[in-house]
Design a protein around this motif. Structure first.
Motif, PDB file in Angstrom:
ATOM      1  N   LYS A 282       0.805  -1.221   0.000  1.00 20.97           N
ATOM      2  CA  LYS A 282       0.000   0.000   0.000  1.00 20.97           C
ATOM      3  C   LYS A 282       0.837   1.270   0.000  1.00 20.97           C
ATOM      4  O   LYS A 282       0.326   2.339  -0.275  1.00 20.97           O
ATOM      5  CB  LYS A 282      -0.939   0.006   1.217  1.00 20.97           C
ATOM      6  CG  LYS A 282      -2.032  -1.044   1.146  1.00 20.97           C
ATOM      7  CD  LYS A 282      -2.988  -0.908   2.316  1.00 20.97           C
ATOM      8  CE  LYS A 282      -4.123  -1.920   2.217  1.00 20.97           C
ATOM      9  NZ  LYS A 282      -5.075  -1.798   3.343  1.00 20.97           N
ATOM     10  N   THR A 283       2.116   1.166   0.352  1.00 17.93           N
ATOM     11  CA  THR A 283       2.906   2.387   0.495  1.00 17.93           C
ATOM     12  C   THR A 283       4.185   2.390  -0.314  1.00 17.93           C
ATOM     13  O   THR A 283       4.904   3.374  -0.309  1.00 17.93           O
ATOM     14  CB  THR A 283       3.287   2.596   1.970  1.00 17.93           C
ATOM     15  OG1 THR A 283       3.974   1.435   2.461  1.00 17.93           O
ATOM     16  CG2 THR A 283       2.058   2.858   2.819  1.00 17.93           C
ATOM     17  N   GLY A 284       4.494   1.297  -1.008  1.00 13.76           N
ATOM     18  CA  GLY A 284       5.746   1.228  -1.737  1.00 13.76           C
ATOM     19  C   GLY A 284       5.615   1.693  -3.174  1.00 13.76           C
ATOM     20  O   GLY A 284       4.525   1.841  -3.724  1.00 13.76           O
ATOM     21  N   LEU A 285       6.756   1.914  -3.807  1.00 13.57           N
ATOM     22  CA  LEU A 285       6.793   2.336  -5.201  1.00 13.57           C
ATOM     23  C   LEU A 285       6.558   1.163  -6.128  1.00 13.57           C
ATOM     24  O   LEU A 285       6.845   0.009  -5.804  1.00 13.57           O
ATOM     25  CB  LEU A 285       8.150   2.965  -5.523  1.00 13.57           C
ATOM     26  CG  LEU A 285       8.524   4.265  -4.801  1.00 13.57           C
ATOM     27  CD1 LEU A 285       9.955   4.634  -5.153  1.00 13.57           C
ATOM     28  CD2 LEU A 285       7.579   5.376  -5.189  1.00 13.57           C
ATOM     29  N   GLN A 286       6.057   1.463  -7.317  1.00  8.84           N
ATOM     30  CA  GLN A 286       6.030   0.517  -8.412  1.00  8.84           C
ATOM     31  C   GLN A 286       6.341   1.291  -9.679  1.00  8.84           C
ATOM     32  O   GLN A 286       6.228   2.510  -9.708  1.00  8.84           O
ATOM     33  CB  GLN A 286       4.678  -0.182  -8.518  1.00  8.84           C
ATOM     34  CG  GLN A 286       3.504   0.746  -8.778  1.00  8.84           C
ATOM     35  CD  GLN A 286       2.206  -0.021  -8.944  1.00  8.84           C
ATOM     36  OE1 GLN A 286       2.027  -0.736  -9.920  1.00  8.84           O
ATOM     37  NE2 GLN A 286       1.307   0.132  -7.987  1.00  8.84           N
ATOM     38  N   GLY A 287       6.749   0.597 -10.719  1.00  6.89           N
ATOM     39  CA  GLY A 287       7.049   1.326 -11.942  1.00  6.89           C
ATOM     40  C   GLY A 287       7.877   0.536 -12.916  1.00  6.89           C
ATOM     41  O   GLY A 287       7.923  -0.707 -12.876  1.00  6.89           O
ATOM     42  N   LEU A 288       8.556   1.266 -13.806  1.00  8.15           N
ATOM     43  CA  LEU A 288       9.326   0.670 -14.893  1.00  8.15           C
ATOM     44  C   LEU A 288      10.755   1.197 -14.873  1.00  8.15           C
ATOM     45  O   LEU A 288      10.983   2.387 -14.645  1.00  8.15           O
ATOM     46  CB  LEU A 288       8.691   1.001 -16.242  1.00  8.15           C
ATOM     47  CG  LEU A 288       7.280   0.494 -16.495  1.00  8.15           C
ATOM     48  CD1 LEU A 288       6.737   1.091 -17.786  1.00  8.15           C
ATOM     49  CD2 LEU A 288       7.257  -1.024 -16.556  1.00  8.15           C
ATOM     50  N   LEU A 289      11.695   0.314 -15.120  1.00  8.63           N
ATOM     51  CA  LEU A 289      13.084   0.685 -15.311  1.00  8.63           C
ATOM     52  C   LEU A 289      13.526   0.203 -16.689  1.00  8.63           C
ATOM     53  O   LEU A 289      13.349  -0.980 -17.027  1.00  8.63           O
ATOM     54  CB  LEU A 289      13.972   0.066 -14.231  1.00  8.63           C
ATOM     55  CG  LEU A 289      13.794   0.565 -12.800  1.00  8.63           C
ATOM     56  CD1 LEU A 289      14.660  -0.255 -11.859  1.00  8.63           C
ATOM     57  CD2 LEU A 289      14.144   2.040 -12.692  1.00  8.63           C
ATOM     58  N   TYR A 290      14.050   1.109 -17.492  1.00  9.52           N
ATOM     59  CA  TYR A 290      14.636   0.766 -18.784  1.00  9.52           C
ATOM     60  C   TYR A 290      16.144   0.646 -18.564  1.00  9.52           C
ATOM     61  O   TYR A 290      16.842   1.649 -18.404  1.00  9.52           O
ATOM     62  CB  TYR A 290      14.328   1.830 -19.829  1.00  9.52           C
ATOM     63  CG  TYR A 290      12.864   1.986 -20.162  1.00  9.52           C
ATOM     64  CD1 TYR A 290      12.344   1.542 -21.381  1.00  9.52           C
ATOM     65  CD2 TYR A 290      11.980   2.597 -19.273  1.00  9.52           C
ATOM     66  CE1 TYR A 290      11.003   1.701 -21.696  1.00  9.52           C
ATOM     67  CE2 TYR A 290      10.630   2.761 -19.572  1.00  9.52           C
ATOM     68  CZ  TYR A 290      10.146   2.316 -20.783  1.00  9.52           C
ATOM     69  OH  TYR A 290       8.825   2.473 -21.098  1.00  9.52           O
ATOM     70  N   ILE A 291      16.659  -0.577 -18.553  1.00 13.50           N
ATOM     71  CA  ILE A 291      18.056  -0.840 -18.220  1.00 13.50           C
ATOM     72  C   ILE A 291      18.838  -1.136 -19.509  1.00 13.50           C
ATOM     73  O   ILE A 291      18.481  -2.046 -20.263  1.00 13.50           O
ATOM     74  CB  ILE A 291      18.190  -2.031 -17.240  1.00 13.50           C
ATOM     75  CG1 ILE A 291      17.331  -1.794 -15.994  1.00 13.50           C
ATOM     76  CG2 ILE A 291      19.639  -2.247 -16.866  1.00 13.50           C
ATOM     77  CD1 ILE A 291      17.747  -0.634 -15.156  1.00 13.50           C
ATOM     78  N   ASP A 292      19.896  -0.352 -19.746  1.00 10.34           N
ATOM     79  CA  ASP A 292      20.735  -0.526 -20.923  1.00 10.34           C
ATOM     80  C   ASP A 292      21.295  -1.948 -20.967  1.00 10.34           C
ATOM     81  O   ASP A 292      21.877  -2.423 -19.990  1.00 10.34           O
ATOM     82  CB  ASP A 292      21.877   0.501 -20.894  1.00 10.34           C
ATOM     83  CG  ASP A 292      22.635   0.566 -22.209  1.00 10.34           C
ATOM     84  OD1 ASP A 292      23.204  -0.475 -22.617  1.00 10.34           O
ATOM     85  OD2 ASP A 292      22.675   1.643 -22.823  1.00 10.34           O
ATOM     86  N   CYS A 293      21.115  -2.628 -22.107  1.00  8.20           N
ATOM     87  CA  CYS A 293      21.538  -4.023 -22.231  1.00  8.20           C
ATOM     88  C   CYS A 293      23.052  -4.181 -22.180  1.00  8.20           C
ATOM     89  O   CYS A 293      23.549  -5.276 -21.889  1.00  8.20           O
ATOM     90  CB  CYS A 293      21.014  -4.627 -23.542  1.00  8.20           C
ATOM     91  SG  CYS A 293      19.219  -4.776 -23.634  1.00  8.20           S
ATOM     92  N   GLU A 294      23.784  -3.096 -22.469  1.00 10.11           N
ATOM     93  CA  GLU A 294      25.241  -3.192 -22.530  1.00 10.11           C
ATOM     94  C   GLU A 294      25.908  -2.809 -21.215  1.00 10.11           C
ATOM     95  O   GLU A 294      26.727  -3.559 -20.693  1.00 10.11           O
ATOM     96  CB  GLU A 294      25.771  -2.315 -23.667  1.00 10.11           C
ATOM     97  CG  GLU A 294      27.281  -2.391 -23.854  1.00 10.11           C
ATOM     98  CD  GLU A 294      27.768  -1.536 -25.010  1.00 10.11           C
ATOM     99  OE1 GLU A 294      28.948  -1.142 -24.997  1.00 10.11           O
ATOM    100  OE2 GLU A 294      26.954  -1.243 -25.915  1.00 10.11           O
ATOM    101  N   ASN A 295      25.572  -1.633 -20.665  1.00  9.59           N
ATOM    102  CA  ASN A 295      26.270  -1.177 -19.461  1.00  9.59           C
ATOM    103  C   ASN A 295      25.388  -1.187 -18.214  1.00  9.59           C
ATOM    104  O   ASN A 295      25.834  -0.776 -17.150  1.00  9.59           O
ATOM    105  CB  ASN A 295      26.846   0.226 -19.670  1.00  9.59           C
ATOM    106  CG  ASN A 295      25.769   1.269 -19.975  1.00  9.59           C
ATOM    107  OD1 ASN A 295      24.572   1.003 -19.831  1.00  9.59           O
ATOM    108  ND2 ASN A 295      26.199   2.433 -20.424  1.00  9.59           N
TER     109      ASN A 295
END
Length: 830
Positions: A282-295
């Motif tokens: 009920k109180t934590g974050l949620q979302g999306l991370l776009y992580i570079d495949c190389e670094n």
């Protein structure tokens, strides 16, 4: 020729025409709109739906296909055959994200996040780059989408005393839609320079424009909606810190799921969905991370919080091949009303919410459609060049001319041109604010909260009007201080008071002149003729706190009179400190039976000439420098207060040679579940020949009465509630207080107490006790302990507390160790 011209014009217009498709995205099961869903078309830039799930996407060529995606829902592709409007329904995919099945090692996202965490120092611009600087343009609006509001005039039915009903027209929605169609509710623009060097990031505000205000409300300017960096272990969203999804210990708070691989800025990235574990759901974050495949750097991030408010923060980056790093290019923050089980009252206004998991229906109010949006663009970026940060002790510096910028300045830096609604907002709100005298009301409100009533050039001090103690009886008075309408460089202050029991007048008069604007330095002097509680610990640097009542003095009966001249300098010239440097000469006369013996001489009245420095140090806080002074914009703990006092032998008939060292520290920790832990430590050491009037009593707050109910009084702050007045005195002491507050618990509709567990302990000793004659007391050499429970704000701010005394100084009779107190907390609802 004429026909050819028309043909050329036609094809020219066609070449520059924009093909557009609008639509709405909804949940297939509930039919509710999905705010901030992602809409993409080919290689064009992605779009995000608004708070009502609506979107418009445009391109220079015909749009044949769009894809719609939303966290927790199945991605959907729509083939278009000339439609201008499409309604998209997404089906939930949360069953594939069941936390029970997402154990570490099963989802490839776990390995990706591990590598992202391990690579933080190599990818964080504030660690990899020596320096950087850029300019920023920010636009913040509070508005609503007119198309989402039903502008019909409805009827409100009112039941009369005879049971019949009458209908009255309700045009509130009509008026709101008409208003919001032409303007926003609020608008602010800001142009800043950001500089980073030596692990410090400073913002210098070059221009600020706030609708309706000639002088902006600087607290709003400093409001931190979202973190600058996504790499910090604590991510800040809407003034609250959350554990980051790429913090070192992130796996204890979040689950992760790999959704897809997508291209961002021409580089492949992993699209990872994160969401809180069950205990933080009920109180934590949620979302999306776009992580570079190389670094394994963050190429884009979307942080979301869905509680009473629906908050979304987006960070976008650009890859720099030369530096081999993703650097932020812009960030966006959106906040709309969320969902909750009950209505919420803020500053006297009630906001209604649909209950979770129910089919309760109600007519939506204007606040249901209102949202806040803030967007920042970063440009003119420079990296690893020489950067000199002036006055780095402040995190934000608003230039003196920032509020006087011309329209040419704004056109030069504005990255989002003002449409007709934005332009009208400045015109309309400037007129409304002036008509309603909002700035005047805000100025009065700020002073009232601190206990002042502004009357022209003078702020009348409410704390001098009426009080009570056992020595003076009712204390009637009047006092005040001049404000900036009198002068920004000079001030005068004073008060006078009369005690109905002791029959004496008391007074103070003083004046000061400002000698430094940035450091807010003042030099001044004052004369005081008054009384004070004996052996009370007082830090001169403490800010004045206004209370409707001050509970401890009500029960006091032992005071000393003093007539004092003092000269002082107040300054903030030392970074992150406030200090007072003072010389004073005082005549002290105890108002109780007391003799102080020094070298065979008895003193019942004595002279003191002292030098003192009192300093408060807030090393972890952030400060903002404004044209009107310095503001602590981010309060962080611990905080430290020091005070050193030394007598000056042989100067102005000073009687005693002594010194005092006082110290205090405070620490607070707030938890995501609403609980709070506080630690308070205070200590003092007096050496040399110090009379009892200037030693330590460790703040007792209990009367010497036989029955518990006879000792029923008001609770103090940081005081020993079971310790009797004048029971203990010390020349050196240390006091520790531990508090832990829980969330308010609803017992009845209007009975919602806040439970606080409290423990206090103190140790002390007295050097040369034989010098003090005429008052019986004990010392704290064996320690003093009490613990108790506070039930605060049970009803209308009133509460009840109970404490128990135990340990070496426990009293023989059981009931003498018990203290029951009333409490009152003034709650403004903020």
């Amino acid at each position: 020729m004429r026909a050819t011209t028309w043909i050329l014009l036609f094809f020219s217009a066609y070449a520059f025409a924009q093909h557009a498709v609008s639509g709405v995205v909804k949940d297939a099961d509930t039919g509710r709109p999905l705010a901030f869903a992602t809409i993409s078309e080919g290689k064009n830039e992605n779009r995000i739906t608004d708070v009502d799930g609506k979107f418009t996407i445009s391109a220079k060529t015909r749009i044949n296909k769009i894809s719609v995606s939303y966290v927790g829902y199945q991605k959907k592709e729509i083939t278009l055959r000339g439609e201008k409007f499409v309604a998209v329904q997404l089906s939930s995919a949360l069953k594939s994200l069941d936390p029970v099945t997402l154990h570490q090692g099963q989802d490839p996202a776990i390995g990706i996040i591990r590598k992202a965490i391990a690579s933080k120092s190599a990818n964080n611009p504030q660690q990899k780059l020596r320096t950087f600087q850029f300019k920023s343009y920010n636009k913040l609006i509070v508005t609503a989408n007119p198309d989402s509001i039903d502008g019909a005039i409805d009827s409100v039915f009112i039941r009369k005393s005879d049971g019949s009903q009458i209908a009255k027209p309700d045009s509130s929605s009509f008026r709101f839609k008409k208003l919001i169609s032409s303007q926003h509710l609020f608008q602010m623009e800001k142009v800043s320079d950001f500089q980073f060097s030596g692990r410090r990031l400073k913002e210098t505000v070059r221009g600020i424009r706030m609708s309706g205000f000639d002088k902006p409300v600087y607290e709003v300017v400093a409001f931190n909606l979202q973190s600058f960096s996504v790499y910090d272990n604590k991510y800040e969203l809407f003034e609250t810190k959350y554990n980051s999804p790429i913090a070192r210990d992130a796996f204890s708070d979040y689950y992760y799921h790999l959704l897809d691989t997508v291209a961002v800025g021409g580089r492949q990235t992993y699209l990872v969905y994160f969401f809180p574990k069950r205990k933080y759901r009920k109180t934590g974050l949620q979302g999306l991370l776009y992580i570079d495949c190389e670094n394994y750097a963050v190429a884009k991030a979307v942080m979301r919080l869905k509680t009473v408010l629906d908050v979304t923060a987006t960070h976008e980056f650009e890859y720099l091949p030369d530096e081999k790093i993703w650097f932020p290019t812009n960030k966006e923050f959106k906040i709309v009303k969320g969902r909750n089980d009950e209505d919420i009252k803020i500053l006297g206004e009630t906001f209604q919410f649909d209950a979770d998991g129910t089919d309760k229906k109600r007519k939506k109010q204007s606040s249901d459609f209102t949202y806040l949006q803030s967007k920042s663009w970063y440009f003119d970026r420079q990296y690893n060049q020489r950067v000199t940060i002036s006055r780095s002790s402040v995190t934000m510096h608003v230039k003196d001319d920032a509020v006087h910028r011309t329209e040419d300045f704004w056109r030069q830096f504005r990255k989002d041109s003002l449409d007709s609604r934005s332009r009208q907002t400045y015109i309309a709100l400037d007129s409304i604010v002036k008509k309603e005298k909002v700035e005047t009301k805000l100025r009065i409100g700020r002073r009232l909260i601190n206990g002042y009533v502004p009357v022209g050039a003078i702020d009348i001090d409410l704390r001098y009007l009426l009080s009570f103690n056992n020595y003076e009886g009712f204390r009637l008075g009047f006092g005040g201080v001049t404000n900036d309408r009198f002068s920004e460089k000079y001030r005068m202050e004073g008060y006078t008071a009369y005690g109905t029991k002791d029959g004496n007048f008391k007074y103070n008069i003083g004046a000061a002149a400002r000698i430094g604007k940035f450091s807010n330095s003042w030099i001044g002097g004052a004369y005081t003729d008054d009384v004070r509680e004996i052996a009370s610990t007082s830090f001169a640097i403490d800010k004045r706190v206004f209370k409707l009542y001050d509970p401890r003095p009500i029960n006091l009966s032992t005071f000393y009179a003093y007539q004092s001249w003092r000269g002082y300098i107040e300054t903030r010239i030392i970074p992150k400190t406030e200090s007072i440097w003072q010389l004073s000469r005082s005549v002290i006369e105890p108002k109780f039976s007391y003799i102080y013996q020094v070298d065979g001489k008895n003193y019942t009245r004595f002279n003191m000439t002292t030098a003192m420095v009192s300093l408060q140090w807030n090393p972890f806080s952030d400060f903002m420098q404004t044209p009107t002074g310095k503001i602590e914009i981010e309060k962080r703990y611990p905080k430290f207060t020091f005070q050193f006092t030394k007598s000056l032998p042989g100067i102005l008939d000073n009687d005693f040679d002594f010194g005092k060292v006082d110290f205090r520290t405070e620490y607070q920790k707030k938890y995501l579940n609403g609980q709070k832990t506080a630690v308070f430590l205070e200590a003092g050491y007096a050496f040399g020949d110090v009379p009892l009037t200037h030693l330590y009593n460790t703040s007792p707050n209990s009367l010497t009465k036989d029955k518990v109910l006879q000792r029923l009084t008001l609770a103090g702050k940081n005081s020993f509630e079971t310790m009797y007045f004048n029971e203990f005195f010390s020349s050196r002491y240390v006091m520790l207080q531990l508090k832990h507050g829980f969330n308010r618990v609803t017992l009845l509709r209007k009975v919602r107490p806040s439970l606080v567990l409290v423990s206090r302990m103190g140790w002390g000793d007295m050097e040369r006790p034989e010098q003090h004659i005429g008052i019986a007391y004990k010392t704290l050499d064996k320690g003093y302990f009490e613990s108790g429970i506070e039930l605060n704000q049970i009803f209308k701010g009133f509460g009840l507390s109970g404490f128990y005394r135990y340990g070496p100084n426990q009293l023989p009779r059981f009931e003498d160790n018990i203290s029951v107190k009333l409490s009152f907390i003034l709650d403004f609802g903020i």
